[in-house]
Design a protein around this motif. Structure first.
Motif, PDB file in Angstrom:
ATOM      1  N   ALA A  27      11.667   0.450   1.978  1.00 24.93           N
ATOM      2  CA  ALA A  27      10.985   0.523   3.201  1.00 24.93           C
ATOM      3  C   ALA A  27      11.772   1.511   4.201  1.00 24.93           C
ATOM      4  O   ALA A  27      11.146   2.173   4.845  1.00 24.93           O
ATOM      5  N   LYS A  54       5.824   3.349   3.622  1.00 21.27           N
ATOM      6  CA  LYS A  54       6.456   2.374   4.367  1.00 21.27           C
ATOM      7  C   LYS A  54       5.758   0.795   4.458  1.00 21.27           C
ATOM      8  O   LYS A  54       6.409  -0.050   4.421  1.00 21.27           O
ATOM      9  N   GLN A  55       4.894   1.235   5.231  1.00 24.13           N
ATOM     10  CA  GLN A  55       3.710  -0.121   5.593  1.00 24.13           C
ATOM     11  C   GLN A  55       3.383  -0.716   4.232  1.00 24.13           C
ATOM     12  O   GLN A  55       3.426  -1.929   4.360  1.00 24.13           O
ATOM     13  N   GLN A  56       3.052  -0.097   3.179  1.00 28.08           N
ATOM     14  CA  GLN A  56       2.635  -0.694   1.802  1.00 28.08           C
ATOM     15  C   GLN A  56       3.873  -1.379   1.256  1.00 28.08           C
ATOM     16  O   GLN A  56       3.652  -2.310   0.976  1.00 28.08           O
ATOM     17  N   SER A 104       3.046   5.663   5.793  1.00 29.11           N
ATOM     18  CA  SER A 104       2.074   4.762   5.261  1.00 29.11           C
ATOM     19  C   SER A 104       2.675   4.146   3.899  1.00 29.11           C
ATOM     20  O   SER A 104       2.268   2.815   3.749  1.00 29.11           O
ATOM     21  N   GLN A 148      10.754   5.059   5.764  1.00 32.65           N
ATOM     22  CA  GLN A 148      10.908   5.303   7.212  1.00 32.65           C
ATOM     23  C   GLN A 148      11.978   6.440   7.547  1.00 32.65           C
ATOM     24  O   GLN A 148      11.507   7.234   8.352  1.00 32.65           O
ATOM     25  N   ASP A 198       6.331  -2.795   3.060  1.00 29.68           N
ATOM     26  CA  ASP A 198       6.502  -3.892   3.987  1.00 29.68           C
ATOM     27  C   ASP A 198       5.738  -5.034   3.482  1.00 29.68           C
ATOM     28  O   ASP A 198       5.893  -6.166   3.392  1.00 29.68           O
ATOM     29  N   LYS A 199       4.274  -4.738   2.913  1.00 33.63           N
ATOM     30  CA  LYS A 199       3.457  -5.691   2.657  1.00 33.63           C
ATOM     31  C   LYS A 199       3.510  -6.453   1.419  1.00 33.63           C
ATOM     32  O   LYS A 199       2.508  -7.186   0.828  1.00 33.63           O
TER      33      LYS A 199
END
Length: 201
Positions: free
Chosen positions: A83, A133-135, A131, A87, A137-138
């Motif tokens: 992540a 990075k967000q994936q 995007s 970023q 994180d989840k």
């Protein structure tokens, strides 16, 4: 950990491909003694100076993910490292795009058109890594199988990303612009500093 490590190796391999994009602006291979276009040299110096620290940032992000592949890391650690790397890459591409935008259009045929296309491409790359990075994180780090599947998905997207996107940068670098950039020590050092991690991928 068997499920995570091979998948993360795929992730690192895909990232190495993506890292090459970062060097599109610094990958001029041939120098030239032709310094008649002073305005172009000034433009190249400004862009190369801004690209150098960002290329190092992308190299460091790439190295961080590579390291996770050599260790048999816990999913939570892989998630945290990946992540942060995504970023950093997103920030770096955005900064390079800002630098190319701020430098203005190089004084060559279709300079403005080429510059704007490159800025758009860099901003798109920045958004793509944000995007990812967000994936990351989840992802569910408590479920090994789901985590591995999620990483596999991200690696596939990274591979696509590494195969697309540097056309506008290449167009910007053609001809006199490329020659001017090849004369800049900061472009040469940015390219040299990032190439080992790409080679190791």
């Amino acid at each position: 950990m068997e499920g995570t490590n091979p998948v993360n190796k795929k992730l690192a391999a895909a990232l190495s491909g993506g890292a090459v994009l970062a060097l599109a602006l610094t990958g001029c291979t041939s120098g030239s003694d032709d310094s008649k276009n002073e305005a172009l040299n000034v433009w190249a110096k400004q862009v190369c100076g801004a690209v150098q620290p960002q290329a190092k940032k992308i190299e460091a992000a790439n190295t961080a993910i590579q390291k996770e592949t050599s260790d048999n890391s816990e999913p939570a650690q892989v998630q945290k490292t990946d992540a942060q790397a995504f970023q950093d890459m997103s920030d770096a591409y955005k900064a390079i795009g800002d630098a190319v935008n701020k430098a203005g259009a190089p004084q060559v045929d279709d300079g403005e058109k080429k510059q704007q296309a490159a800025v758009k491409e860099l901003n798109n790359l920045s958004a793509s890594y944000a995007s990812l990075k967000q994936q990351v994180d989840k992802l569910d780090t408590k479920n090994q199988a789901k985590f591995a599947d999620g990483l596999k998905d991200i690696a596939t997207q990274l591979e696509k990303l590494s195969r697309t996107g540097s056309d506008a940068l290449k167009n910007l670098e053609e001809g006199d612009v490329g020659k001017a950039m090849a004369r800049q020590p900061s472009c040469k050092s940015a390219s040299a500093s990032a190439s080992p991690s790409v080679a190791n991928g």
